[in-house]
Design an enzyme around this catalytic site. Structure first.
Site, short mmCIF file in Angstrom:
data_model
loop_
_atom_site.label_atom_id
_atom_site.label_comp_id
_atom_site.label_asym_id
_atom_site.label_seq_id
_atom_site.Cartn_x
_atom_site.Cartn_y
_atom_site.Cartn_z
CD GLU A 54 36.86 36.65 49.19
OE1 GLU A 54 36.01 37.52 49.44
OE2 GLU A 54 38.09 36.88 49.11
CE LYS A 110 35.05 40.18 53.96
NZ LYS A 110 35.73 40.57 52.70
CB CYS A 126 39.04 38.74 52.11
SG CYS A 126 40.03 39.91 51.15
#
Length: 515
Positions: free
Chosen positions: A263, A334, A386
């Site tokens: 990330e 995301k 995540c």
């Protein structure tokens, strides 16, 4: 002293909730929730009022989340800019909020149940409360009890009923144990324990029903772990050293089929990193490979930012790939943003209160809930950045017949040497189990790992090390029952149990009114 006696009675529940954390990684005492949750159920059974049952569930929740998510305090204390009293106060608010959900389950159980139905009612109320926890305020489904079974116990149920279904079975079994301590008819006292025991006995035999099989195809992967300290992640003078570090770690291994960077591995905003990305794209094309990397995007015109994954190099196996250009479509944005870390609720006034509400990169826009899989070197990968890996419904919504691999990237440097990264990896393992696909997990400081479709770890990199992880991943095909039906059966069962129990309670009240 008598004034504090009711609070002292809650100490065993606080302790039981805290000890439940030992059921998860890195401790994996998978059998522990059977005992700790049974203690909570016994407290609900003995409660003389709904208020007492509520307090019992809240006390259990304070211990459960107070210990289980203590790792959040690492990021608040080290990077939040708050004094110790302020960081502890913020943690107390978080833990108190999360404790409301087991309190709700205990309260509803007391209001709805009859002794003979308690295990089914408690499990149904628990699942309802856990669902609310996963959706309220964008959701925080961490420490759901089913994750304790990722490698042991009931893990073979995962491809059939998912982690949520395992939570139901586990809580039902704990309540069945609690029934043994309550004088009642033999069927209600021993029948549920027999059913629970049978579920544990048959669990190992369920592997034949998993719905997927290995194929003859495999690929070589390289996961790069840069181990960049969190305090250096966004320092402007560290941008090029960080980007060169990832390139230097990758260059000797360009012959692999697929390279994964974690990330935001590239610390420059994408519009500012075009020359670097173009050179990286050319290098990957020359090596006949593809690189997937995390990077932040920012649109100057709209003033919107996204936490993205992009594919560079060889993207499609049966076509020629061209130069990199900003905004190409083979990317993922995301969707499930982390409160405070990636967006600030009520930010117009919260940002003024404390530095933690004004962290760098804490105002992102959401990507779509459903997005195309990434395509890299001809392989189709379902990505999650995540925190998103904790949301199985989102994974299911993005699963296609072409999906070959699950991919999750993260930066767990926020949480230091705590239990948080271990729990995070365990959650990722459960997703591989549920959907029957290999999973690649690349992180900045660890824990970087390759997970097989059966949830077992194939290879793992040492935490807090600058390293690369190489592995050959065997692909799988087929569809698990959970991928096909999700939690449908669970909601049908839980709804039927709760409606039936509510109907019995209503009938009882009507009879009492008539009498």
């Amino acid at each position: 002293m008598s004034r504090f006696r009711p609070l002292l009675k809650q100490l065993p529940l606080l302790l039981a909730g805290g000890l439940t954390t030992l059921a998860y990684a890195p401790y994996t005492l998978w059998w522990l929730p059977l005992l700790s949750v049974a203690l909570l159920v016994m407290a609900v059974q003995r409660a003389s009022s709904a208020r007492q049952a509520l307090l019992a569930g809240f006390s259990f929740g304070l211990g459960w989340f107070g210990v289980g998510v203590s790792w959040v305090h690492v990021s608040i204390a080290q990077f939040g800019g708050l004094p110790l009293a302020g960081s502890l106060g913020l943690m107390a608010l978080l833990v108190g909020y999360l404790a409301l959900y087991p309190a709700l389950a205990a309260y509803l159980t007391f209001r709805l149940t009859r002794p003979a139905l308690l295990p089914l009612v408690f499990a149904s109320c628990w699942i309802l409360a856990e669902w609310l926890r996963s959706v309220m305020l964008t959701g925080f489904p961490w420490l759901s009890l089913g994750y304790s079974q990722t490698e042991y116990g009931l893990h073979n149920f995962a491809p059939l009923i998912g982690e949520t279904g395992i939570s139901f079975v586990l809580v039902f079994s704990a309540a069945a144990l609690a029934q043994l301590a309550r004088p009642q008819a033999a069927l209600a006292r021993y029948g549920y324990v027999l059913i629970a025991g049978l579920l544990f006995v048959i669990a190992p035999q369920l592997n034949a029903l998993k719905g997927w099989n290995y194929t003859d195809n495999s690929l070589d992967v390289l996961l790069v772990q840069g181990n960049v300290k969190q305090e250096l992640r966004w320092a402007p003078e560290q941008e090029w050293p960080t980007m060169l570090k990832y390139l230097d770690l990758t260059r000797p291994h360009f012959q692999t089929d697929l390279v994964i960077w974690p990330e935001a591995a590239i610390p420059q905003l994408e519009p500012l990193a075009e020359s670097y990305l173009d050179n990286l794209n050319r290098a990957a094309l020359y090596a006949d490979t593809a690189i997937i990397s995390g990077i932040l995007d920012y649109n100057v015109k709209t003033q919107q930012a996204w936490n993205n994954l992009i594919v560079l190099g060889k993207r499609y196996a049966d076509s020629s790939d061209g130069d990199y250009f900003y905004g190409h479509g083979n990317r993922y944005s995301k969707h499930q943003l982390l409160p405070i870390g990636e967006f600030v609720p009520f930010e117009s006034w919260l940002r003024k209160l404390a530095p933690i509400f004004d962290l760098p990169m804490s105002s992102f826009s959401r990507g779509a809930y459903v997005q195309p899989n990434l395509v890299a070197n001809g392989y189709h990968l379902l990505p999650a950045i995540c925190f998103e890996i904790a949301f199985p419904a989102q994974i299911a919504a993005n699963m296609t017949t072409d999906t070959q691999l699950l991919l999750t990237v993260s930066n767990d440097a926020w949480f230091g040497d705590s239990i948080g990264p271990h729990q995070h990896l365990q959650i990722a393992q459960m997703r591989a189990l549920e959907f029957g696909r290999p999973l690649l997990r690349a992180t900045n400081t660890g824990i970087t790992a390759v997970v097989k479709p059966d949830g077992r770890i194939s290879k793992i990199a040492a935490q807090f090390s600058e390293t690369v992880l190489q592995d050959t991943v065997q692909l799988s095909s087929g569809q698990t029952p959970y991928a096909r039906f999700g939690d449908l059966w669970l909601w049908l069962l839980s709804t039927a149990v709760l409606l039936f129990s509510a109907g019995l309670q209503l009938q009882k009240r009507l009879w009492q009114t008539k009498a």
